[in-house]
Design a protein around this motif. Structure first.
Motif, mmCIF file in Angstrom:
data_model
loop_
_atom_site.group_PDB
_atom_site.id
_atom_site.type_symbol
_atom_site.label_atom_id
_atom_site.label_comp_id
_atom_site.label_asym_id
_atom_site.label_seq_id
_atom_site.Cartn_x
_atom_site.Cartn_y
_atom_site.Cartn_z
ATOM 1 N N UNK A 82 0.829 -1.195 0.000
ATOM 2 C CA UNK A 82 0.000 0.000 0.000
ATOM 3 C C UNK A 82 0.865 1.247 0.000
ATOM 4 N N UNK A 83 0.488 2.230 -0.803
ATOM 5 C CA UNK A 83 1.127 3.541 -0.754
ATOM 6 C C UNK A 83 0.181 4.525 -0.081
ATOM 7 N N UNK A 84 -1.021 4.649 -0.629
ATOM 8 C CA UNK A 84 -2.004 5.577 -0.065
ATOM 9 C C UNK A 84 -3.381 5.235 -0.594
ATOM 10 N N UNK A 85 -4.403 5.525 0.227
ATOM 11 C CA UNK A 85 -5.783 5.376 -0.208
ATOM 12 C C UNK A 85 -6.566 6.622 0.175
ATOM 13 N N UNK A 86 -7.693 6.803 -0.498
ATOM 14 C CA UNK A 86 -8.550 7.948 -0.193
ATOM 15 C C UNK A 86 -9.998 7.550 -0.417
ATOM 16 N N UNK A 87 -10.855 7.912 0.537
ATOM 17 C CA UNK A 87 -12.270 7.599 0.419
ATOM 18 C C UNK A 87 -12.975 8.642 -0.449
ATOM 19 N N UNK A 94 -11.038 11.203 2.954
ATOM 20 C CA UNK A 94 -10.222 10.720 4.068
ATOM 21 C C UNK A 94 -9.073 9.890 3.520
ATOM 22 N N UNK A 95 -7.842 10.312 3.821
ATOM 23 C CA UNK A 95 -6.657 9.689 3.248
ATOM 24 C C UNK A 95 -5.890 8.867 4.277
ATOM 25 N N UNK A 96 -5.215 7.852 3.754
ATOM 26 C CA UNK A 96 -4.388 6.980 4.578
ATOM 27 C C UNK A 96 -3.085 6.753 3.834
ATOM 28 N N UNK A 97 -1.952 6.795 4.546
ATOM 29 C CA UNK A 97 -0.648 6.669 3.906
ATOM 30 C C UNK A 97 0.206 5.608 4.572
ATOM 31 N N UNK A 98 1.051 4.998 3.784
ATOM 32 C CA UNK A 98 2.103 4.153 4.339
ATOM 33 C C UNK A 98 3.085 5.052 5.078
#
Length: 121
Positions: free
Chosen positions: A47-52, A56-60
């Motif tokens: 995973x590098x990053x996700x966004x809803x 809402x973002x999530x990062x390694x």
């Protein structure tokens, strides 16, 4: 059928920047989570990053403070701005999207073909 088309990869010197784009197209009702993953030679995809859909973002941990994920819901497009690139960021970057294609059925997950990012030291 849903397609994810990535663009923006290339070769850059360490410390440089790149922006990746991924556009979803096809029979789409809505796109939920979109994200970027990467796979370096000999390593597992990570995973590098996700966004809803509401941003809402999530990062390694390895990219926090250097990479920024964003999206344009109207264009069904996700972006990854990569700054302060390091040699260890070299990988094939894949776009991923969780897509609703039919009412009353579960979302389906799709992958792009990947775009190469090479960082020279």
């Amino acid at each position: 059928q849903v397609q994810l088309e990535e663009s923006g990869g290339g070769t850059v010197q360490a410390g440089g920047s790149l922006r990746l784009s991924c556009a979803a197209s096809g029979s789409i009702i809505s796109v939920n989570v979109m994200g970027w993953y990467r796979q370096a030679p000999g390593k597992q995809r990570e995973l590098v990053a996700t966004i809803t859909s509401v941003g809402s973002a999530n990062y390694a941990d390895s990219v926090k403070g250097r990479f920024t994920i964003s999206r344009d819901n109207a264009q069904k497009t996700v972006y990854l701005r990569m700054n302060s690139l390091k040699a260890e960021d070299t990988a094939l970057y894949y776009c991923n999207a969780d897509v609703r294609t039919r009412y009353g059925f579960p979302n389906q997950n799709y992958w792009g073909q990947g775009t190469q990012v090479t960082v020279s030291s």
